[in-house]
Scaffold this motif. Sequence first.
Motif, mmCIF file in Angstrom:
data_model
loop_
_atom_site.group_PDB
_atom_site.id
_atom_site.type_symbol
_atom_site.label_atom_id
_atom_site.label_comp_id
_atom_site.label_asym_id
_atom_site.label_seq_id
_atom_site.Cartn_x
_atom_site.Cartn_y
_atom_site.Cartn_z
ATOM 1 N N GLN A 23 -0.515 -3.756 -10.238
ATOM 2 C CA GLN A 23 -0.248 -5.015 -9.552
ATOM 3 C C GLN A 23 -0.857 -4.960 -8.164
ATOM 4 O OE1 GLN A 23 4.000 -5.307 -9.536
ATOM 5 N NE2 GLN A 23 4.090 -6.031 -11.629
ATOM 6 N N ASP A 24 -1.789 -5.868 -7.905
ATOM 7 C CA ASP A 24 -2.334 -5.963 -6.558
ATOM 8 C C ASP A 24 -1.350 -6.724 -5.692
ATOM 9 O OD1 ASP A 24 -4.551 -4.696 -7.534
ATOM 10 O OD2 ASP A 24 -5.808 -6.469 -7.593
ATOM 11 N N VAL A 25 -1.439 -6.518 -4.387
ATOM 12 C CA VAL A 25 -0.613 -7.260 -3.446
ATOM 13 C C VAL A 25 -1.524 -8.001 -2.482
ATOM 14 C CG1 VAL A 25 1.391 -5.735 -3.622
ATOM 15 C CG2 VAL A 25 -0.343 -5.283 -1.885
ATOM 16 N N THR A 26 -1.017 -9.108 -1.945
ATOM 17 C CA THR A 26 -1.761 -9.920 -0.995
ATOM 18 C C THR A 26 -1.135 -9.776 0.378
ATOM 19 O OG1 THR A 26 -2.326 -11.493 -2.738
ATOM 20 C CG2 THR A 26 -2.543 -12.262 -0.466
ATOM 21 N N LEU A 27 -1.941 -9.428 1.370
ATOM 22 C CA LEU A 27 -1.481 -9.267 2.742
ATOM 23 C C LEU A 27 -1.563 -10.593 3.472
ATOM 24 C CD1 LEU A 27 -2.883 -6.466 1.784
ATOM 25 C CD2 LEU A 27 -2.788 -5.916 4.195
ATOM 26 N N SER A 28 -0.597 -10.839 4.363
ATOM 27 C CA SER A 28 -0.603 -12.051 5.184
ATOM 28 C C SER A 28 0.129 -11.785 6.488
ATOM 29 C CB SER A 28 0.068 -13.213 4.443
ATOM 30 O OG SER A 28 1.458 -12.981 4.330
ATOM 31 N N GLY A 29 -0.098 -12.655 7.452
ATOM 32 C CA GLY A 29 0.599 -12.563 8.728
ATOM 33 C C GLY A 29 2.077 -12.867 8.605
ATOM 34 N N ALA A 30 2.448 -13.658 7.617
ATOM 35 C CA ALA A 30 3.857 -14.015 7.423
ATOM 36 C C ALA A 30 4.712 -12.810 7.072
ATOM 37 C CB ALA A 30 3.978 -15.078 6.329
ATOM 38 N N GLN A 31 4.102 -11.743 6.537
ATOM 39 C CA GLN A 31 4.852 -10.554 6.143
ATOM 40 C C GLN A 31 4.982 -9.525 7.272
ATOM 41 O OE1 GLN A 31 3.946 -9.202 1.984
ATOM 42 N NE2 GLN A 31 2.333 -10.752 2.179
ATOM 43 N N GLU A 48 -2.007 -7.427 11.986
ATOM 44 C CA GLU A 48 -2.258 -8.856 11.815
ATOM 45 C C GLU A 48 -1.799 -9.348 10.451
ATOM 46 O OE1 GLU A 48 -5.810 -12.202 12.196
ATOM 47 O OE2 GLU A 48 -6.009 -10.272 13.207
ATOM 48 N N ILE A 49 -1.992 -8.506 9.436
ATOM 49 C CA ILE A 49 -1.558 -8.869 8.084
ATOM 50 C C ILE A 49 -0.932 -7.647 7.418
ATOM 51 C CG2 ILE A 49 -3.128 -10.822 7.770
ATOM 52 C CD1 ILE A 49 -5.073 -8.989 6.333
ATOM 53 N N ARG A 50 -0.012 -7.924 6.474
ATOM 54 C CA ARG A 50 0.802 -6.852 5.897
ATOM 55 C C ARG A 50 1.259 -7.236 4.506
ATOM 56 N NH1 ARG A 50 6.394 -4.367 8.437
ATOM 57 N NH2 ARG A 50 7.402 -3.884 6.465
#
Length: 138
Positions: free
Chosen positions: A27-35, A131-133
Motif C-alpha cells: 500500500q502506497d501512502v500519499t504525503l500532504s501538508g494536512a498530515q 512540509e508534507i507527511r
Amino acid sequence: MRGRVLAQAMVVVALLGGCAQRAPHDQDVTLSGAQCVPANSSAASASSSLRVLPDGRVTGSVRHTGMLATGAQLHAALAGANGPTIVTLQRTGEGSFAAPPDARLTPLQYALYQAGGVYVNIQSAAYPAGEIRAQLKP
C-alpha cells in the motif's frame, strides 16, 4: 522527546508481545501538508512506496511534486505527534528520495512501525520541520 518515543515503543512492544511479524503490505501512502504537526496549507504532494520488511530493512522511495525539497526522513511517532529521525532518505534525483541500502529499523522501532508509529516527511526551506507527511502503513 526521546523518552516519550521510547515509552510509546515500550507500550507497543507490550501490546504486540507474542504476535507474529506481519509481511509488509503493498500500500502506497500519499504525503500532504494536512498530515504535518502542525498542519499546513502546502500544495505540495508526494507518493511513497517505502516498505519495512519483517527483518527491519527499509526499501523503496518517495516522489514529490510542488516543492523544493531540502531533505526527507522516517520518524518515530504516532499520528498527531512529531518524533525523532530514525532513517535519513537519500536524494536520488529531481523530486525523489529513496531508502539507503543499509537502512534498517531496530526491533523497538519495528514494533512501533507495526503499531502505525512511523512516518515519512519531506522538508523545504519554507517548512524546515516538514512540509508534507504521511504515516507508513504496516
